[in-house]
Scaffold this motif. Structure first.
Motif, short mmCIF file in Angstrom:
data_model
loop_
_atom_site.label_atom_id
_atom_site.label_comp_id
_atom_site.label_asym_id
_atom_site.label_seq_id
_atom_site.Cartn_x
_atom_site.Cartn_y
_atom_site.Cartn_z
N MET A 161 3.16 0.56 5.68
CA MET A 161 4.09 1.47 5.00
C MET A 161 5.46 1.46 5.67
O MET A 161 6.49 1.54 5.01
CB MET A 161 3.51 2.89 4.97
CG MET A 161 2.30 3.03 4.04
SD MET A 161 1.49 4.63 4.29
CE MET A 161 0.12 4.51 3.13
N ILE A 162 5.48 1.36 6.99
CA ILE A 162 6.76 1.30 7.71
C ILE A 162 7.54 0.07 7.25
O ILE A 162 8.74 0.13 6.99
CB ILE A 162 6.53 1.28 9.25
CG1 ILE A 162 6.05 2.65 9.72
CG2 ILE A 162 7.79 0.85 10.00
CD1 ILE A 162 5.53 2.70 11.15
N LEU B 36 0.87 -1.19 0.00
CA LEU B 36 0.00 0.00 0.00
C LEU B 36 0.90 1.24 0.00
O LEU B 36 1.64 1.46 0.96
CB LEU B 36 -0.90 0.00 1.25
CG LEU B 36 -1.75 1.24 1.51
CD1 LEU B 36 -2.67 1.56 0.34
CD2 LEU B 36 -2.58 1.06 2.79
N ASP B 37 0.85 2.01 -1.07
CA ASP B 37 1.69 3.21 -1.16
C ASP B 37 0.97 4.46 -0.68
O ASP B 37 1.58 5.35 -0.10
CB ASP B 37 2.14 3.43 -2.62
CG ASP B 37 2.99 2.28 -3.12
OD1 ASP B 37 4.09 2.07 -2.56
OD2 ASP B 37 2.56 1.59 -4.05
N ILE B 38 -0.32 4.55 -1.00
CA ILE B 38 -1.07 5.79 -0.71
C ILE B 38 -2.44 5.43 -0.16
O ILE B 38 -3.18 4.65 -0.77
CB ILE B 38 -1.23 6.63 -2.00
CG1 ILE B 38 0.14 7.04 -2.56
CG2 ILE B 38 -2.10 7.86 -1.73
CD1 ILE B 38 0.10 7.50 -4.02
N LEU C 2 -3.31 1.20 10.65
CA LEU C 2 -3.08 -0.06 9.92
C LEU C 2 -2.24 0.17 8.67
O LEU C 2 -1.34 -0.61 8.36
CB LEU C 2 -4.44 -0.68 9.55
CG LEU C 2 -5.31 -1.11 10.74
CD1 LEU C 2 -6.75 -1.35 10.28
CD2 LEU C 2 -4.75 -2.36 11.41
N ALA C 3 -2.52 1.28 7.96
CA ALA C 3 -1.76 1.59 6.74
C ALA C 3 -0.32 1.94 7.09
O ALA C 3 0.63 1.49 6.41
CB ALA C 3 -2.42 2.75 5.99
N GLY D 84 5.36 5.87 2.57
CA GLY D 84 4.05 6.00 1.91
C GLY D 84 3.46 7.37 2.14
O GLY D 84 4.12 8.29 2.63
N ARG D 85 2.20 7.51 1.75
CA ARG D 85 1.49 8.78 1.85
C ARG D 85 0.10 8.54 2.41
O ARG D 85 -0.58 7.58 2.01
CB ARG D 85 1.29 9.41 0.46
CG ARG D 85 2.54 9.61 -0.37
CD ARG D 85 3.24 10.90 0.07
NE ARG D 85 4.22 11.35 -0.89
CZ ARG D 85 5.47 10.91 -0.97
NH1 ARG D 85 5.89 9.96 -0.16
NH2 ARG D 85 6.32 11.42 -1.86
#
Ligand SMILES: NC(=O)c1ccc[n+]([C@@H]2O[C@H](COP(=O)([O-])OP(=O)(O)OC[C@H]3O[C@@H](n4cnc5c(N)ncnc54)[C@H](OP(=O)(O)O)[C@@H]3O)[C@@H](O)[C@H]2O)c1
Length: 252
Positions: free
Chosen positions: A131-132, A82-84, A126-127, A137-138
């Motif tokens: 991303m970590i 998941l990038d964004i 959660l995102a 990410g954004r």
């Protein structure tokens, strides 16, 4: 702006601002996951309009903690990364203090905060964990002009968006070391189902009078600001709240 190779999850991506954002990301090369709650027909219509292949619908109620977890897990299962995350889904329930009894008042507060604040908070958690683990990410939160100028007949809505702004800024600071950049977009009235449905003709007339442009925002204009905050060059704009209200409410 080029988002080729980026995987984007948009809550409430089937209609209104979320739909315009989904179309813009797909046009810019991203792989788009559209979350929605119940209107499958509209969601399918939007999916069919997206440029490119591989976009997908994710029907989950973001107000439910179980669904929040299932949504992120499902997205990762499909796309691997998941990038964004765009926390766009929101609700607006009128609860004028002169008109509602205590039960309706307290229910409006609970439902509004659940969808507009707690859901973005939990999805951001959660995102961010995902991303970590993948190097950054954004996160872009769709707030509202109402956070700043007040919402007299929908105070829970104004409060939820003010808190969403505060959350964006806190997370922008906390997540910067992980290359996760967090921002918010604060639209004024926008031509969507929400914008149209919640206004009486008189309210609409008054709102147009407030606007030096003499019109509402188009969803595409809000989407443009969302894409900017999610773009490669916008890292140092982390923590920003971008007004998209046609100079109808100016804050210092
Ligand atoms: N329109 C405006 O004038 C305006 C102004 C300022 C800020 N905003 C903000 O912009 C965002 C988008 O607004 P909009 O006008 O585009 O809204 P909209 O046209 O009413 O669309 C709402 C979207 O959110 C989804 N949704 C609602 N509750 C959900 C839930 N619990 N779980 C999953 N999806 C859910 C809907 O899915 P279903 O169709 O399946 O229900 C739909 O895709 C909101 O956060 C809103 O507060 C809007």
């Amino acid at each position: 702006m080029n988002f080729t190779g980026k995987n984007v999850l948009i809550t409430g991506g089937s209609r209104g601002i979320g739909k315009a954002t989904a179309l813009a990301f797909a046009k810019a090369g991203a792989m788009v996951g559209i979350n929605y709650k119940s209107n499958t027909e509209k969601a399918k219509e939007t999916l069919d309009l997206l440029k490119g292949e591989g976009h997908k619908l994710f029907q989950y109620n973001i107000s439910s903690r179980e669904d929040q977890q299932a949504l992120i897990q499902d997205f990762i299962k499909v796309y691997g990364k998941l990038d964004i995350l765009v926390n766009n889904a929101g609700i607006s329930i009128p609860h004028d203090i002169d008109d509602v009894d205590f039960d309706d008042w307290s229910r409006a507060w609970e439902q509004t905060l659940q969808t507009n604040l707690l859901a973005p908070a939990n999805l951001s958690y959660l995102a961010a964990k995902e991303m970590i683990s993948t190097g950054g990410g954004r996160i872009v939160n769709v707030s509202s002009r109402g956070a700043f100028r007040g919402e007299p007949t929908k105070p829970a809505y104004g409060a939820s968006k003010a808190a969403l702004n505060a959350m964006s800024q806190s997370l922008a600071k906390r997540l910067a070391p992980y290359q996760i950049y967090v921002g918010a977009v604060a639209p004024g009235f926008t031509e969507t189902d929400m914008g149209a449905k919640t206004l009486t003709p008189v309210e609409r007339e008054n709102l147009l009078r407030e606007s030096p442009f003499k019109r509402m925002a188009q969803p595409e204009e809000v989407a443009h600001a969302v894409l900017f905050l999610a773009s490669e060059g916008a890292a140092y704009s982390s923590g920003a709240i971008i007004d998209v209200n046609g100079a109808s409410y100016l804050r210092s």
